[in-house]
Design an enzyme around this catalytic site. Structure first.
Site, mmCIF file in Angstrom:
data_model
loop_
_atom_site.group_PDB
_atom_site.id
_atom_site.type_symbol
_atom_site.label_atom_id
_atom_site.label_comp_id
_atom_site.label_asym_id
_atom_site.label_seq_id
_atom_site.Cartn_x
_atom_site.Cartn_y
_atom_site.Cartn_z
ATOM 1 N N ASP A 51 -2.310 -3.274 0.019
ATOM 2 C CA ASP A 51 -1.424 -2.588 -0.358
ATOM 3 C C ASP A 51 -0.816 -2.141 1.475
ATOM 4 O O ASP A 51 -1.798 -1.613 2.190
ATOM 5 C CB ASP A 51 -1.307 -2.382 -1.461
ATOM 6 C CG ASP A 51 -0.894 -0.753 -1.843
ATOM 7 O OD1 ASP A 51 0.665 -1.559 -1.562
ATOM 8 O OD2 ASP A 51 -0.787 0.513 -1.436
ATOM 9 N N HIS A 52 0.224 -2.405 2.088
ATOM 10 C CA HIS A 52 0.655 -2.051 3.183
ATOM 11 C C HIS A 52 0.259 -2.743 4.119
ATOM 12 O O HIS A 52 0.140 -1.942 4.531
ATOM 13 C CB HIS A 52 1.402 -0.377 2.874
ATOM 14 C CG HIS A 52 2.178 -0.158 2.340
ATOM 15 N ND1 HIS A 52 3.107 -0.022 2.627
ATOM 16 C CD2 HIS A 52 2.268 0.308 1.030
ATOM 17 C CE1 HIS A 52 4.129 0.319 1.622
ATOM 18 N NE2 HIS A 52 3.338 0.525 0.803
ATOM 19 N N HIS A 86 6.563 7.738 -1.770
ATOM 20 C CA HIS A 86 5.258 7.332 -2.460
ATOM 21 C C HIS A 86 4.911 8.910 -2.694
ATOM 22 O O HIS A 86 5.516 10.019 -2.239
ATOM 23 C CB HIS A 86 3.994 6.880 -1.096
ATOM 24 C CG HIS A 86 4.530 5.302 -0.772
ATOM 25 N ND1 HIS A 86 4.397 5.101 0.170
ATOM 26 C CD2 HIS A 86 4.649 4.527 -1.890
ATOM 27 C CE1 HIS A 86 4.895 3.956 0.539
ATOM 28 N NE2 HIS A 86 4.582 3.491 -1.218
ATOM 29 N N GLY A 87 3.780 8.770 -3.940
ATOM 30 C CA GLY A 87 3.424 10.652 -4.244
ATOM 31 C C GLY A 87 4.181 10.955 -5.392
ATOM 32 O O GLY A 87 4.658 10.005 -6.180
ATOM 33 N N HIS A 103 7.964 -0.116 -5.336
ATOM 34 C CA HIS A 103 7.066 0.929 -4.608
ATOM 35 C C HIS A 103 7.426 2.281 -4.927
ATOM 36 O O HIS A 103 8.226 2.590 -5.155
ATOM 37 C CB HIS A 103 7.219 0.767 -3.045
ATOM 38 C CG HIS A 103 6.054 -0.120 -2.764
ATOM 39 N ND1 HIS A 103 5.022 0.539 -1.874
ATOM 40 C CD2 HIS A 103 6.013 -1.787 -2.799
ATOM 41 C CE1 HIS A 103 4.576 -1.258 -1.867
ATOM 42 N NE2 HIS A 103 5.074 -2.604 -2.073
ATOM 43 N N GLY A 104 6.278 3.593 -4.711
ATOM 44 C CA GLY A 104 6.533 5.147 -5.301
ATOM 45 C C GLY A 104 6.612 4.895 -6.842
ATOM 46 O O GLY A 104 7.752 5.965 -6.814
ATOM 47 N N SER A 136 5.704 6.055 -9.477
ATOM 48 C CA SER A 136 4.638 7.303 -10.015
ATOM 49 C C SER A 136 5.922 8.603 -10.290
ATOM 50 O O SER A 136 6.883 8.721 -9.214
ATOM 51 C CB SER A 136 4.105 7.659 -9.251
ATOM 52 O OG SER A 136 2.974 7.122 -9.559
ATOM 53 N N ASN A 175 4.423 -0.201 -8.286
ATOM 54 C CA ASN A 175 3.150 -0.075 -7.762
ATOM 55 C C ASN A 175 2.659 1.984 -8.506
ATOM 56 O O ASN A 175 3.991 2.666 -8.151
ATOM 57 C CB ASN A 175 2.736 -0.031 -6.247
ATOM 58 C CG ASN A 175 3.601 -0.612 -5.419
ATOM 59 O OD1 ASN A 175 3.430 -1.889 -6.457
ATOM 60 N ND2 ASN A 175 3.357 -1.772 -4.004
HETATM 61 ZN ZN LIG Z 1 4.212 1.533 -1.427
#
Ligand SMILES: [Zn+2]
Length: 286
Positions: free
Chosen positions: A80-81, A178-179, A208-209, A211, A230
């Site tokens: 990832d990344h 993210h987060g 992505h991100g 959550s 993700n």
């Molecule tokens: Zn990411």
């Protein structure tokens, strides 16, 4: 069943579901993710960020590869990344079947050159490649890196990027961070933008991100060509909330007394995501 991302997501794209990519950076998280995937008969991606890899050490990847070979559900092991050729080549040597080259903060031409180089090397050994356009936001120091201000992907760049690089999957920034979002920060997922990108390219898209976004937005994204989502914070948060509760008993000391309840707590979240992404039962399609 160990696979690369291209083969894993080809089935997801055809059958309109998204494969969860759970970040794992401890053997407990690995156990929870593999058990939930097996129980739900869902394909799964083990995502490991370079910072996580530095923490778990490369021998952890051998364990992840063994789990992937042992289990009947399809598994991809994904960097990832990744952000340098050194990281990418090391990951391939450790047994990752997929890598992300994230040069999204560089100008488009540099991003293209970096991803093209990785694609040439990785494809030679059947490892798939994810690129990124636009930037994913960040929500603070406990979140993966990201930029303070989200730069939405420019749809005009998408075809050029995909054609010039030959990437297998594309992470397109459409407003997630993210987060876990603080109370004053609301995610603004631009579904129209997602729809436009998906109409311009054939390859599977990555979110992505994922959550803490509203469930209905995520479900909608899955219908618009997103085939990988993700998840890092949501599962880890569930694990450590339970951990704090369990450790309020000062007499506990044995990992096998402490962690099973934490693993169960994170598995509940993993099951919810698998269902939300329409991935339950889809291992049978491989
Ligand atoms: Zn990411």
């Amino acid at each position: 069943m160990l696979m690369n991302m291209r083969d894993l997501l080809a089935v997801a794209q055809k059958n309109k579901f998204a494969v969860p990519a759970f970040n794992i950076s401890s053997s407990m998280l690995l156990t929870g993710v593999i058990e939930a995937s097996e129980e739900a008969s869902s394909p799964v991606i083990f995502a490991i960020h370079p910072d996580e890899l530095a923490f778990v050490r490369p021998s952890f990847i051998s364990a992840a590869v063994q789990e992937a070979i042992r289990t009947s559900v399809p598994v991809c092991i994904h960097l990832d990344h990744g952000s340098s050729l050194d990281q990418i080549m090391a990951a391939i040597r450790y047994g990752f079947t997929s890598v992300m080259m994230d040069a999204s903060e560089s100008p488009l031409e540099e991003n293209i050159a970096a991803c093209k180089e990785v694609v040439e090397l990785a494809h030679a050994v059947d490892v798939s490649v994810e690129g990124e356009l636009g930037t994913i936001g960040t929500t603070g120091p406990e979140a993966e890196a990201g930029t303070e201000e989200i730069i939405y992907v420019n749809p005009d760049d998408v075809e050029t990027f995909v054609e010039a690089t030959g990437v297998d999957t594309l992470a397109a920034a459409v407003g997630t961070a993210h987060g876990i979002y603080p109370k004053d920060k609301k995610p603004e997922l631009k579904l129209d933008l997602l729809r436009e990108i998906s109409s311009r390219v054939d390859i599977p898209l990555v979110l992505h991100g994922g959550s803490a976004n509203p469930d209905d937005e995520i479900a909608k994204a899955v219908t618009l060509g997103v085939c990988k989502i993700n998840i890092s914070s949501d599962t880890k948060d569930a694990f450590y909330q339970k951990c704090r509760e369990v450790l309020s008993n000062p007499g506990l000391r044995e990992p096998n007394s402490i962690y099973p309840a934490c693993i169960e707590a994170m598995k509940k979240v993993a099951h919810h995501k698998i269902k939300l992404f329409n991935a339950a039962g889809k291992a049978a399609l491989y």
